[in-house]
Design an enzyme around this catalytic site. Structure first.
Site, PDB file in Angstrom:
ATOM      1  N   TYR A  43      15.311   3.110 -12.981  1.00  0.00           N
ATOM      2  CA  TYR A  43      14.047   2.351 -13.107  1.00  0.00           C
ATOM      3  C   TYR A  43      14.114   1.411 -14.313  1.00  0.00           C
ATOM      4  O   TYR A  43      13.814   0.218 -14.207  1.00  0.00           O
ATOM      5  CB  TYR A  43      12.897   3.355 -13.233  1.00  0.00           C
ATOM      6  N   VAL A  59       0.765  11.294 -16.739  1.00  0.00           N
ATOM      7  CA  VAL A  59       0.529  12.586 -17.384  1.00  0.00           C
ATOM      8  C   VAL A  59      -0.958  12.749 -17.731  1.00  0.00           C
ATOM      9  O   VAL A  59      -1.532  13.833 -17.552  1.00  0.00           O
ATOM     10  CB  VAL A  59       1.451  12.783 -18.613  1.00  0.00           C
ATOM     11  N   ILE A  60      -1.605  11.681 -18.173  1.00  0.00           N
ATOM     12  CA  ILE A  60      -3.007  11.824 -18.581  1.00  0.00           C
ATOM     13  C   ILE A  60      -3.890  12.091 -17.368  1.00  0.00           C
ATOM     14  O   ILE A  60      -4.729  13.007 -17.379  1.00  0.00           O
ATOM     15  CB  ILE A  60      -3.491  10.594 -19.381  1.00  0.00           C
ATOM     16  N   ASP A  74       5.771  -6.225   1.890  1.00  0.00           N
ATOM     17  CA  ASP A  74       6.784  -5.830   0.908  1.00  0.00           C
ATOM     18  C   ASP A  74       7.111  -7.047   0.026  1.00  0.00           C
ATOM     19  O   ASP A  74       7.322  -8.146   0.549  1.00  0.00           O
ATOM     20  CB  ASP A  74       8.031  -5.381   1.697  1.00  0.00           C
ATOM     21  N   LEU A  98       0.821  -1.231   0.000  1.00  0.00           N
ATOM     22  CA  LEU A  98       0.000   0.000   0.000  1.00  0.00           C
ATOM     23  C   LEU A  98       0.846   1.269   0.000  1.00  0.00           C
ATOM     24  O   LEU A  98       0.361   2.329   0.371  1.00  0.00           O
ATOM     25  CB  LEU A  98      -1.003   0.001   1.175  1.00  0.00           C
ATOM     26  N   GLY A 116      15.908  11.724 -16.525  1.00  0.00           N
ATOM     27  CA  GLY A 116      15.605  10.299 -16.765  1.00  0.00           C
ATOM     28  C   GLY A 116      14.473  10.070 -17.740  1.00  0.00           C
ATOM     29  O   GLY A 116      14.228   8.937 -18.153  1.00  0.00           O
ATOM     30  N   ILE A 148       3.748  21.568 -18.577  1.00  0.00           N
ATOM     31  CA  ILE A 148       4.423  20.517 -19.352  1.00  0.00           C
ATOM     32  C   ILE A 148       5.926  20.577 -19.093  1.00  0.00           C
ATOM     33  O   ILE A 148       6.538  21.650 -19.163  1.00  0.00           O
ATOM     34  CB  ILE A 148       4.112  20.687 -20.867  1.00  0.00           C
ATOM     35  N   GLY A 158      -0.597   2.066  -3.540  1.00  0.00           N
ATOM     36  CA  GLY A 158      -1.948   1.585  -3.843  1.00  0.00           C
ATOM     37  C   GLY A 158      -2.925   1.920  -2.731  1.00  0.00           C
ATOM     38  O   GLY A 158      -2.566   2.539  -1.736  1.00  0.00           O
ATOM     39  N   ALA A 182       5.693  -2.450  -7.947  1.00  0.00           N
ATOM     40  CA  ALA A 182       6.961  -1.815  -8.304  1.00  0.00           C
ATOM     41  C   ALA A 182       7.033  -0.425  -7.721  1.00  0.00           C
ATOM     42  O   ALA A 182       6.009   0.182  -7.404  1.00  0.00           O
ATOM     43  CB  ALA A 182       7.091  -1.723  -9.834  1.00  0.00           C
TER      44      ALA A 182
HETATM   45  N1  LIG Z   1       1.551   3.152 -15.487  1.00  0.00           N
HETATM   46  C1  LIG Z   1       2.290   2.966 -16.577  1.00  0.00           C
HETATM   47  O1  LIG Z   1       2.232   3.762 -17.531  1.00  0.00           O
HETATM   48  C2  LIG Z   1       3.218   1.771 -16.692  1.00  0.00           C
HETATM   49  C3  LIG Z   1       3.900   1.580 -17.904  1.00  0.00           C
HETATM   50  C4  LIG Z   1       4.757   0.483 -18.023  1.00  0.00           C
HETATM   51  C5  LIG Z   1       4.903  -0.396 -16.972  1.00  0.00           C
HETATM   52  N2  LIG Z   1       4.238  -0.182 -15.802  1.00  0.00           N
HETATM   53  C6  LIG Z   1       4.411  -1.158 -14.717  1.00  0.00           C
HETATM   54  O2  LIG Z   1       3.129  -1.664 -14.363  1.00  0.00           O
HETATM   55  C7  LIG Z   1       3.110  -2.001 -12.973  1.00  0.00           C
HETATM   56  C8  LIG Z   1       1.947  -1.316 -12.273  1.00  0.00           C
HETATM   57  O3  LIG Z   1       2.129   0.112 -12.356  1.00  0.00           O
HETATM   58  P1  LIG Z   1       1.009   1.159 -11.930  1.00  0.00           P
HETATM   59  O4  LIG Z   1       1.045   2.255 -12.909  1.00  0.00           O
HETATM   60  O5  LIG Z   1      -0.264   0.456 -11.675  1.00  0.00           O
HETATM   61  O6  LIG Z   1       1.627   1.739 -10.585  1.00  0.00           O
HETATM   62  P2  LIG Z   1       1.011   1.862  -9.106  1.00  0.00           P
HETATM   63  O7  LIG Z   1       2.015   2.635  -8.325  1.00  0.00           O
HETATM   64  O8  LIG Z   1      -0.388   2.351  -9.160  1.00  0.00           O
HETATM   65  O9  LIG Z   1       0.999   0.363  -8.616  1.00  0.00           O
HETATM   66  C9  LIG Z   1       2.106  -0.260  -8.027  1.00  0.00           C
HETATM   67  C10 LIG Z   1       1.606  -1.005  -6.807  1.00  0.00           C
HETATM   68  O10 LIG Z   1       2.728  -1.668  -6.214  1.00  0.00           O
HETATM   69  C11 LIG Z   1       2.671  -1.487  -4.794  1.00  0.00           C
HETATM   70  N3  LIG Z   1       4.038  -1.555  -4.282  1.00  0.00           N
HETATM   71  C12 LIG Z   1       5.051  -0.666  -4.501  1.00  0.00           C
HETATM   72  N4  LIG Z   1       6.168  -1.086  -3.852  1.00  0.00           N
HETATM   73  C13 LIG Z   1       5.836  -2.258  -3.244  1.00  0.00           C
HETATM   74  C14 LIG Z   1       6.572  -3.168  -2.429  1.00  0.00           C
HETATM   75  N5  LIG Z   1       7.859  -2.960  -2.112  1.00  0.00           N
HETATM   76  N6  LIG Z   1       5.930  -4.265  -1.948  1.00  0.00           N
HETATM   77  C15 LIG Z   1       4.619  -4.492  -2.247  1.00  0.00           C
HETATM   78  N7  LIG Z   1       3.877  -3.663  -3.019  1.00  0.00           N
HETATM   79  C16 LIG Z   1       4.491  -2.565  -3.507  1.00  0.00           C
HETATM   80  C17 LIG Z   1       2.043  -0.114  -4.601  1.00  0.00           C
HETATM   81  O11 LIG Z   1       1.452   0.041  -3.316  1.00  0.00           O
HETATM   82  C18 LIG Z   1       1.011  -0.085  -5.732  1.00  0.00           C
HETATM   83  O12 LIG Z   1      -0.239  -0.584  -5.301  1.00  0.00           O
HETATM   84  C19 LIG Z   1       4.478  -1.598 -12.437  1.00  0.00           C
HETATM   85  O13 LIG Z   1       5.303  -2.727 -12.418  1.00  0.00           O
HETATM   86  C20 LIG Z   1       4.986  -0.579 -13.437  1.00  0.00           C
HETATM   87  O14 LIG Z   1       6.390  -0.525 -13.453  1.00  0.00           O
HETATM   88  C21 LIG Z   1       3.400   0.884 -15.637  1.00  0.00           C
END
Ligand SMILES: NC(=O)c1ccc[n+]([C@@H]2O[C@H](COP(=O)([O-])OP(=O)(O)OC[C@H]3O[C@@H](n4cnc5c(N)ncnc54)[C@H](O)[C@@H]3O)[C@@H](O)[C@H]2O)c1
Length: 312
Positions: A146, A185-186, A57, A39, A268, A201, A42, A80
């Protein structure tokens, strides 16, 4: 072939933006879903009622007995550290979560005989700047810690001996995406314009992105569970949009003309991200269903529905 019908699946990061859409889809399709999420980014409120949430974790070795008890048929590993600027500011933390955490989840899956492993890498971050559309044979050139750690984590998944699908999504957007500095961004543009604010921007706005709608990404997970071979797939719309054009399109979806201020580019950040979706569409079980205009309309409608619910 992995389908629902009372099969068990663990979704790490299931309380986050993309993870929560995957959880909802899997529950609808008859999977018994467990979520592992600390969380940190999330929210429990993103989960459908009744889905067990283990607040932990992903790097915690104590997850092994949890996997043992669950005897999961499949793992969707979404958790992540997702902020590129944070990874630049604190690469060690990014490594701990995105590399160490993935190593631990792979270990838990191997030790407990998981049948299918789906890993969320990142198309934008792993390829870096792309002059031509990047396909899965394009040499990765990450521009941030990343991206480096996502790429290395893919290696652990590929070496695991598990049946796996590595997904490299483009820029994902949709309902429940966080707005603001750590958000997308969206979501940030929609949020600011809906509140009558101007847009900021980073850079000149001529950065190119591929925006893919979150329901399409959830559908790609369904597809990745339904075929047995291991591999790597981009998950992208295949369309290219500049950030300036995006600002205009978000304005159109909300019926406003945005006022835009420009600032320095972020450390980055990739300038041009173009992804090919040919490999995954050739599988025959996935293609993007949403154009950007349709996805934006769905996002604006979901936001309006949530506002009505709050007002009730
Ligand atoms: N959003 C994008 O545009 C995008 C694009 C490419 C890849 N991704 C990948 O998709 C996945 C989901 O991304 P998202 O946009 O939903 O992000 P998000 O931050 O909404 O979701 C990530 C979730 O991981 C949980 N989390 C973070 N560190 C943690 C840990 N150490 N232990 C347990 N839970 C942990 C967070 O609480 C969160 O609920 C990620 O792996 C991200 O790298 C996202």
């Amino acid at each position: 072939m992995q389908t629902g019908n009372d099969r068990t699946v663990v979704v790490t990061g299931g309380a986050g933006f993309i993870g929560s859409h995957i959880v909802a889809m899997l529950v609808r399709e008859g999977w018994r879903v467990t979520v592992v999420d600390d969380l940190s980014g999330g929210d429990r409120a993103n989960l459908p009622t009744g889905v067990p949430l283990i607040i932990r974790d992903i790097a915690d070795p104590a997850l092994l007995p949890v996997f043992g008890e669950g005897a999961f048929d499949a793992v969707i590993h979404c958790a992540a550290q997702t902020s590129v600027p944070h990874s630049v500011a604190d690469p060690a933390y990014d490594r701990q979560v995105n590399l160490g955490g993935t190593e631990n989840i792979v270990h838990c899956a191997k030790e407990t005989g998981v049948g299918r492993f789906v890993f969320f890498s990142s198309g934008g971050a792993v390829y870096g700047d792309t002059t031509a559309r990047a396909d899965e044979m394009t040499l990765p050139a990450p521009l941030s810690p990343y991206g480096v750690h996502k790429l290395a984590a893919e290696g652990y998944v590929a070496l695991s001996g598990l049946s796996y699908a590595i997904l490299r999504p483009a820029n994902v957007y949709g309902p429940r995406q966080r707005a603001g500095t750590d958000g997308g961004v969206i979501a940030t543009f929609v949020d600011r314009l809906a509140r009558g604010e101007s847009l900021h921007i980073n850079g000149d706005g001529e950065q190119v992105r591929d925006f893919v709608y979150v329901a399409d990404v959830a559908a790609a997970v369904r597809a990745a569970l339904s075929w047995n071979h291991s591999g790597l797939w981009n998950v992208a719309s295949g369309a290219e949009t500049t950030v300036n054009d995006l600002a205009r399109q978000v304005g159109e979806a909300l019926g406003v003309v945005p006022t835009v201020a420009y600032g320095p580019a972020r450390a980055g950040d990739v300038r041009i991200s173009r992804l090919s979706n040919e490999r995954i569409t050739r599988q025959g079980r996935w293609r993007p269903e949403y154009t950007l205009a349709q996805g934006l309309a769905a996002m604006v409608a979901a936001r309006a529905a949530a506002d009505v619910k709050v007002a009730d």
